[in-house]
Design a protein around this motif. Structure first.
Motif, PDB file in Angstrom:
ATOM      1  N   MET A 111     -45.623  56.659 -94.035  1.00  9.81           N
ATOM      2  CA  MET A 111     -44.298  57.433 -93.809  1.00  9.81           C
ATOM      3  C   MET A 111     -43.973  57.326 -92.451  1.00  9.81           C
ATOM      4  SD  MET A 111     -45.812  61.088 -93.810  1.00  9.81           S
ATOM      5  CE  MET A 111     -45.779  61.489 -95.764  1.00  9.81           C
ATOM      6  N   THR A 112     -43.560  58.390 -91.849  1.00 11.79           N
ATOM      7  CA  THR A 112     -42.441  57.809 -90.476  1.00 11.79           C
ATOM      8  C   THR A 112     -43.092  59.307 -89.860  1.00 11.79           C
ATOM      9  OG1 THR A 112     -40.278  58.745 -90.688  1.00 11.79           O
ATOM     10  CG2 THR A 112     -40.643  56.098 -90.078  1.00 11.79           C
ATOM     11  N   LYS A 113     -42.853  59.821 -88.580  1.00 11.59           N
ATOM     12  CA  LYS A 113     -42.697  61.150 -87.400  1.00 11.59           C
ATOM     13  C   LYS A 113     -42.198  61.791 -88.243  1.00 11.59           C
ATOM     14  CE  LYS A 113     -40.792  60.102 -83.364  1.00 11.59           C
ATOM     15  NZ  LYS A 113     -40.896  60.143 -82.024  1.00 11.59           N
ATOM     16  N   TYR A 114     -41.386  61.269 -89.401  1.00  8.55           N
ATOM     17  CA  TYR A 114     -39.757  62.186 -89.418  1.00  8.55           C
ATOM     18  C   TYR A 114     -40.258  62.911 -90.519  1.00  8.55           C
ATOM     19  CZ  TYR A 114     -37.728  60.383 -85.337  1.00  8.55           C
ATOM     20  OH  TYR A 114     -37.542  59.662 -83.928  1.00  8.55           O
ATOM     21  N   ASP A 115     -40.995  62.176 -91.589  1.00  6.25           N
ATOM     22  CA  ASP A 115     -40.865  62.931 -92.962  1.00  6.25           C
ATOM     23  C   ASP A 115     -42.337  63.655 -93.032  1.00  6.25           C
ATOM     24  OD1 ASP A 115     -39.447  60.628 -94.006  1.00  6.25           O
ATOM     25  OD2 ASP A 115     -41.046  59.862 -93.766  1.00  6.25           O
TER      26      ASP A 115
END
Length: 152
Positions: A111-115
């Protein structure tokens, strides 16, 4: 004819086979039970200090050859200074924050920091780093590195 009987070979109880998978844990256990590091510290307590400030590894994965080389060379320096009469403790440490830990964790979580929210991610990052501190500590001990592993 048995030619072995005609040779002047040494007689020893020393095993001719290293059998490292069995013997390594046994030797490490003996060092731990004997309190080897504590005995060395006690013997040299009060003498002139030699402090090696070790740049700690990131707690973001298993150790690799670079870690092994780094720690073994520093262990040699500390043992040398100890044998020269210095009080030379080794206090290990880990870098448990920052981008290397976050990057590895994001890769593992896929995942990314936005998830994920920041608080949840920080908790996961802490748990992730502590997991690798424990793993690396065991791996460094297996290399024979002596230090204050219970008080990093």
């Amino acid at each position: 004819m048995d030619y072995k009987a005609t040779l002047n070979l040494p007689r020893t109880d020393f095993p001719m086979k290293a059998d490292l998978p069995r013997r390594e844990p046994e030797i490490l256990r003996q060092w731990e039970e004997a309190g080897l590091y504590g005995k060395v510290r006690k013997k040299y307590k009060g003498r002139d200090k030699f402090i090696l400030h070790d740049g700690p590894p990131y707690a973001n994965g298993n150790i690799h050859m670079g870690h092994a080389l780094n720690k073994i060379l520093k262990d040699i320096v500390i043992r040398y200074k100890t044998m020269r009469g210095y009080d030379a403790p080794y206090v290990p440490g880990w870098d448990c924050h920052g981008l290397p830990v976050e990057h590895q964790l994001f890769k593992e979580l896929k995942m990314t920091k936005y998830d994920i929210d920041q608080v949840s991610f920080r908790k996961k990052a802490y748990d992730y780093a502590m997991k690798y501190v424990a793993i690396q500590k065991g791996e460094f001990k297996r290399l024979g590195i002596l230090g204050e592993w219970d008080n990093p």
